[in-house]
Scaffold this active site. Structure first.
Site, PDB file in Angstrom:
ATOM      1  N   GLU A 158       0.833  -1.201   0.000  1.00  0.00           N
ATOM      2  CA  GLU A 158       0.000   0.000   0.000  1.00  0.00           C
ATOM      3  C   GLU A 158       0.868   1.252   0.000  1.00  0.00           C
ATOM      4  O   GLU A 158       2.087   1.162   0.154  1.00  0.00           O
ATOM      5  CB  GLU A 158      -0.974  -0.016   1.185  1.00  0.00           C
ATOM      6  CG  GLU A 158      -0.333  -0.348   2.516  1.00  0.00           C
ATOM      7  CD  GLU A 158      -1.348  -0.856   3.537  1.00  0.00           C
ATOM      8  OE1 GLU A 158      -2.079  -0.018   4.058  1.00  0.00           O
ATOM      9  OE2 GLU A 158      -1.387  -2.078   3.809  1.00  0.00           O
TER      10      GLU A 158
ATOM     11  N   LYS B 116       2.540   4.753   1.244  1.00  0.00           N
ATOM     12  CA  LYS B 116       2.977   5.321   2.519  1.00  0.00           C
ATOM     13  C   LYS B 116       2.664   6.811   2.487  1.00  0.00           C
ATOM     14  O   LYS B 116       3.331   7.591   1.825  1.00  0.00           O
ATOM     15  CB  LYS B 116       4.479   5.096   2.686  1.00  0.00           C
ATOM     16  CG  LYS B 116       4.992   5.471   4.052  1.00  0.00           C
ATOM     17  CD  LYS B 116       6.439   5.013   4.211  1.00  0.00           C
ATOM     18  CE  LYS B 116       6.960   5.325   5.589  1.00  0.00           C
ATOM     19  NZ  LYS B 116       6.911   6.766   5.913  1.00  0.00           N
TER      20      LYS B 116
ATOM     21  N   ASP C 125       2.331  10.621   3.499  1.00  0.00           N
ATOM     22  CA  ASP C 125       3.265  11.499   4.197  1.00  0.00           C
ATOM     23  C   ASP C 125       2.477  12.446   5.096  1.00  0.00           C
ATOM     24  O   ASP C 125       2.129  13.556   4.713  1.00  0.00           O
ATOM     25  CB  ASP C 125       4.085  12.282   3.168  1.00  0.00           C
ATOM     26  CG  ASP C 125       5.403  12.741   3.763  1.00  0.00           C
ATOM     27  OD1 ASP C 125       5.684  12.363   4.917  1.00  0.00           O
ATOM     28  OD2 ASP C 125       6.135  13.460   3.073  1.00  0.00           O
TER      29      ASP C 125
ATOM     30  N   TYR D  30      -4.988   0.159   9.268  1.00  0.00           N
ATOM     31  CA  TYR D  30      -4.719  -1.028  10.080  1.00  0.00           C
ATOM     32  C   TYR D  30      -5.712  -1.162  11.219  1.00  0.00           C
ATOM     33  O   TYR D  30      -6.034  -0.190  11.884  1.00  0.00           O
ATOM     34  CB  TYR D  30      -3.291  -0.978  10.651  1.00  0.00           C
ATOM     35  CG  TYR D  30      -2.851  -2.324  11.168  1.00  0.00           C
ATOM     36  CD1 TYR D  30      -2.649  -3.377  10.276  1.00  0.00           C
ATOM     37  CD2 TYR D  30      -2.674  -2.554  12.527  1.00  0.00           C
ATOM     38  CE1 TYR D  30      -2.273  -4.631  10.741  1.00  0.00           C
ATOM     39  CE2 TYR D  30      -2.290  -3.810  12.999  1.00  0.00           C
ATOM     40  CZ  TYR D  30      -2.088  -4.840  12.102  1.00  0.00           C
ATOM     41  OH  TYR D  30      -1.718  -6.080  12.552  1.00  0.00           O
TER      42      TYR D  30
ATOM     43  N   LYS E 255      11.133   3.463   1.060  1.00  0.00           N
ATOM     44  CA  LYS E 255      11.073   4.906   0.781  1.00  0.00           C
ATOM     45  C   LYS E 255      11.476   5.155  -0.660  1.00  0.00           C
ATOM     46  O   LYS E 255      12.490   4.624  -1.124  1.00  0.00           O
ATOM     47  CB  LYS E 255      12.035   5.649   1.710  1.00  0.00           C
ATOM     48  CG  LYS E 255      11.665   5.512   3.176  1.00  0.00           C
ATOM     49  CD  LYS E 255      10.743   6.615   3.604  1.00  0.00           C
ATOM     50  CE  LYS E 255      11.405   7.358   4.735  1.00  0.00           C
ATOM     51  NZ  LYS E 255      10.752   8.539   5.157  1.00  0.00           N
TER      52      LYS E 255
ATOM     53  N   CYS F  48      20.122  42.606  12.393  1.00  0.00           N
ATOM     54  CA  CYS F  48      19.742  42.584  10.981  1.00  0.00           C
ATOM     55  C   CYS F  48      20.982  42.733  10.078  1.00  0.00           C
ATOM     56  O   CYS F  48      21.781  43.645  10.286  1.00  0.00           O
ATOM     57  CB  CYS F  48      18.766  43.723  10.700  1.00  0.00           C
ATOM     58  SG  CYS F  48      18.282  43.826   8.975  1.00  0.00           S
TER      59      CYS F  48
ATOM     60  N   CYS G 224      20.579  46.357   8.239  1.00  0.00           N
ATOM     61  CA  CYS G 224      20.553  47.661   8.914  1.00  0.00           C
ATOM     62  C   CYS G 224      21.082  47.599  10.343  1.00  0.00           C
ATOM     63  O   CYS G 224      21.090  48.603  11.043  1.00  0.00           O
ATOM     64  CB  CYS G 224      19.141  48.224   8.909  1.00  0.00           C
ATOM     65  SG  CYS G 224      18.045  47.370  10.045  1.00  0.00           S
TER      66      CYS G 224
ATOM     67  N   CYS H  90      13.244  41.976  11.826  1.00  0.00           N
ATOM     68  CA  CYS H  90      13.885  43.275  11.977  1.00  0.00           C
ATOM     69  C   CYS H  90      12.745  44.285  12.040  1.00  0.00           C
ATOM     70  O   CYS H  90      11.908  44.347  11.147  1.00  0.00           O
ATOM     71  CB  CYS H  90      14.784  43.570  10.775  1.00  0.00           C
ATOM     72  SG  CYS H  90      15.253  45.314  10.690  1.00  0.00           S
TER      73      CYS H  90
ATOM     74  N   CYS I 167      15.298  50.041   6.833  1.00  0.00           N
ATOM     75  CA  CYS I 167      15.964  48.794   6.461  1.00  0.00           C
ATOM     76  C   CYS I 167      15.683  48.562   4.973  1.00  0.00           C
ATOM     77  O   CYS I 167      14.531  48.373   4.581  1.00  0.00           O
ATOM     78  CB  CYS I 167      15.396  47.678   7.334  1.00  0.00           C
ATOM     79  SG  CYS I 167      16.113  46.071   7.045  1.00  0.00           S
TER      80      CYS I 167
END
Ligand SMILES: [Zn+2]
Length: 672
Positions: free
Chosen positions: A113, A115, A117, A225, A315, A409, A412, A427, A433
């Site tokens: 079956e 898998k 995710d 299951y 996998k 930052c 800036c 920031c 900035c």
């Protein structure tokens, strides 16, 4: 209605709604329209409001959420919930099959079956009702997430047919790709950080405190299951077929999502098939699971300390590459959010050369325990930018240095701040900035905002560097001569830009409101605010309560709006934009000219179902006549237009506050 009649009615409605829910979300074969479904659901909600003592724990009304879980209880699993051992090659599978053949001398049937995710979940049913949903946790104990799981529409709250009295069924909760994309689009237009991938989003969603938010995300679930003392079938596939009869969403043989085979050849064939097709699925899968079909043989094979011996996960080869992390740099977005980026030794991945990969945030770097000089695994997921998914710690060179996350930052030098509940650092030096400044201008000119043709992102940066623009208002006082003095600027391009800027004066207020970049105010929210407050000054002076009173405006947005207007720089920019002629009020459309605004100053609540208008039409009419639509009843409510099936709690509230109710007919008379 007396109580016993109500009880019968509630039972009938619940049964029908469960059945329709099943047809829609499990079979994908609805037999009634969404509208009909909604009408029935509203009727049930109303009855439950009237007779709260008759509410069932598994009522179809639980699907819309409402319950808040402050802390998730820890629950010990009745049967350990182990993860499967992983394999990455055909050889691993051949070895797996040989090992089993050695222990069991007769022929063995396998079930292959997908898998999924997502997040593993165990659901306990008693007398056909869902009683508990628990996450895997550490395999021995997990979190009770029952309230949130009840909002997942493909999970039955009540079963049908000949189900056993008590059992557990396990499966995977996941976020379909469409729902994931939708969520990220919403986040993008609101200037929020995007979610990394569907799996993390699913697990994060499942642990949210508000089940109402969970209900809206659109999680889905496949069950795979069954466990219990009194299962009638002796095989895994047999049990799953039974589970389908009871109302569960299980993988279908007809779509080859699950398949029985008795040979390694059959297993490899199934893998090859899905390796090709997996991208066509509406959700993510990361491999194939192979289980021994017979429960008796499963018992014989038993468990290792970590995983069952009768199953293995294969996998899929990920689109992964190995390379070296040279350094980390930091990008600052228009909202001030800082994103760390990995600079990699260039490596080829799926036909392109990868030099940079996303690291998301500080937590992610710490989780990976990244060091400069590390050998890292890079993957291309659904996103455009590849990401670092792992570190080969074993090969770490002695000179490798841990990454000290920046505290200031990079653009800036302001100190970075991490806001509560957020994964990113920010920031806060919004107006000093440079990437935040150019980012804001780029947002302002974008298509969905002011749609200023002829001015692109690069030109914005060029103009900014040359000192021609420092904020969005400067766009309206651009000096053609200075523009011409810049590289790549000719008469034609200059004229185009000036024309684009001039045309933007026609852009309606709702779009302007989106363009000025108030945090969490995406284009939809901007429309709602524009419609309700009519002009920028009303919005600026609106109290928190007045903002929240508007349909679809929550505390987070309301606070962000107020925050925006507290900033002197914003006020100054707006006044310059106003002077330039940008639209800061809703323009009456042609059909409105001559309409008397007889509802000006009135705050009106629309509730219930109507004969001649839809609710939306009523709300629009109210706005057209100068009135304001309020989301809830308060002392400020002028009156309520009450249709049929108005909720009893609203009725009570109206009565208590002494707010007048008028019918649809009366309203039509009032405005005609
Ligand atoms: Zn900065």
């Amino acid at each position: 209605m007396d109580k016993s009649t109500a009880q019968l009615k509630i039972q009938k409605l619940s049964k029908e709604l469960h059945e329709h829910n099943y047809s829609y979300y499990v079979l994908s074969q609805p037999t009634i329209t969404d509208y009909q479904f909604d009408v029935m659901l509203q009727e049930l909600i109303k009855l439950e409001e009237q007779f709260p003592e008759l509410i069932d724990e598994n009522s179809p009304t639980k699907r819309v959420g409402g319950a808040i879980t402050k802390e998730f209880d820890t629950v010990i699993h009745n049967h350990r919930m182990l993860s499967l051992s992983n394999s990455y090659s055909r050889q691993d599978l051949i070895d797996f099959e040989k090992r089993i053949q050695k222990l069991i001398e007769e022929e063995v049937e396998y079930v292959c079956e997908l898998k999924y995710d997502g997040v593993a979940i165990g659901l306990r049913y008693l007398d056909g009702k869902l009683v508990q949903a628990v996450t895997r946790g550490d395999g021995t104990r997990g979190d009770d997430v029952t309230n949130n799981v009840k909002t997942i529409r493909s999970i039955p709250l009540e079963l049908k047919g000949d189900y056993p009295k008590e059992f557990e069924i396990r499966g995977e909760i996941f976020l379909p790709l469409k729902a994931f994309e939708k969520l990220n689009k919403e986040k993008e237009s609101a200037g929020e950080t995007l979610m990394a991938n569907p799996r993390n989003t699913a697990s994060g969603t499942l642990k949210m405190q508000s089940s109402k938010v969970v209900a809206k995300r659109g999680l889905d679930c496949y069950l795979y299951y069954l466990l219990g003392e009194n299962l009638s079938e002796k095989t895994h596939l047999g049990n799953l077929k039974k589970a389908a009869e009871w109302g569960f969403k299980v993988p279908l043989e007809s779509e080859r999502m699950i398949e029985k085979t008795n040979s390694i050849r059959g297993i490899l064939d199934f893998i090859a098939f899905w390796n090709e097709r997996r991208r066509e699925l509406p959700f993510e899968v990361d491999g194939i699971v192979i289980k021994v079909n017979s429960y008796q043989k499963q018992e014989l094979l038993g468990f290792t300390s970590k995983s069952p011996r009768w199953a293995i996960a294969y996998k899929f080869e990920t689109e992964q590459a190995v390379t070296v992390l040279n350094s980390v740099s930091y990008q600052v977005g228009r909202t001030g959010a800082v994103t760390p980026v990995a600079n990699l030794e260039p490596v080829s991945l799926l036909g392109t050369v990868v030099k940079r990969a996303s690291l998301h945030n500080k937590d992610q770097i710490e989780k990976l325990d990244l060091h400069i000089g590390d050998e890292v695994f890079v993957e291309k997921g659904g996103e455009i930018i590849p990401k670092v998914v792992g570190v080969n710690v074993a090969s770490r060179p002695s000179y490798a240095k841990p990454i000290g996350y920046i505290t200031h930052c990079p653009e800036c030098a302001s100190a970075l701040v991490r806001k509560e509940g957020e994964a990113n650092h920010y920031c806060l030096n919004e107006n000093g900035c440079s990437p935040q400044i150019t980012g804001k201008i780029q947002h302002y000119i974008s298509r969905k905002a002011m749609d200023i043709d002829g001015l692109g992102g690069e030109t914005v940066e060029q103009f900014y560097k040359a000192g021609l623009i420092k904020d969005i208002a400067d766009l309206y006082s651009l000096d053609p001569l200075k523009m011409l003095s810049l590289e790549r600027m000719a008469d034609k391009s200059v004229n185009n830009i000036l024309k684009g800027v001039k045309d933007s004066l026609k852009i309606p207020f709702e779009q302007v409101l989106f363009a000025i970049g108030i945090r969490f105010v995406g284009s939809t929210v901007a429309k709602t605010l524009a419609r309700n407050f009519k002009n920028i000054d009303n919005l600026k002076t609106a109290t928190l309560e007045e903002l929240i009173e508007v349909d679809e405006i929550g505390v987070k947005i309301a606070e962000s709006v107020q925050e925006f207007f507290k900033d002197d720089k914003n006020i100054e920019v707006i006044s310059r934009l106003k002077a330039a002629g940008v639209q800061f009020a809703v323009k009456e459309s042609d059909e409105d000219i001559g309409v008397e605004k007889i509802l000006t100053g009135k705050s009106i609540v629309v509730s219930g179902v109507f004969q001649k208008f839809t609710r939306e039409e009523l709300k629009k009419t109210i706005e057209r006549l100068g009135g304001k639509n309020a989301g809830s009843i308060s002392k400020k409510t002028s009156f309520i237009i009450a249709g049929e099936k108005m909720g009893p709690s609203k009725l009570q509230k109206a009565e208590k506050m002494g707010v007048k109710l008028i019918s649809e007919e009366e309203f039509i008379q009032m405005i005609s």
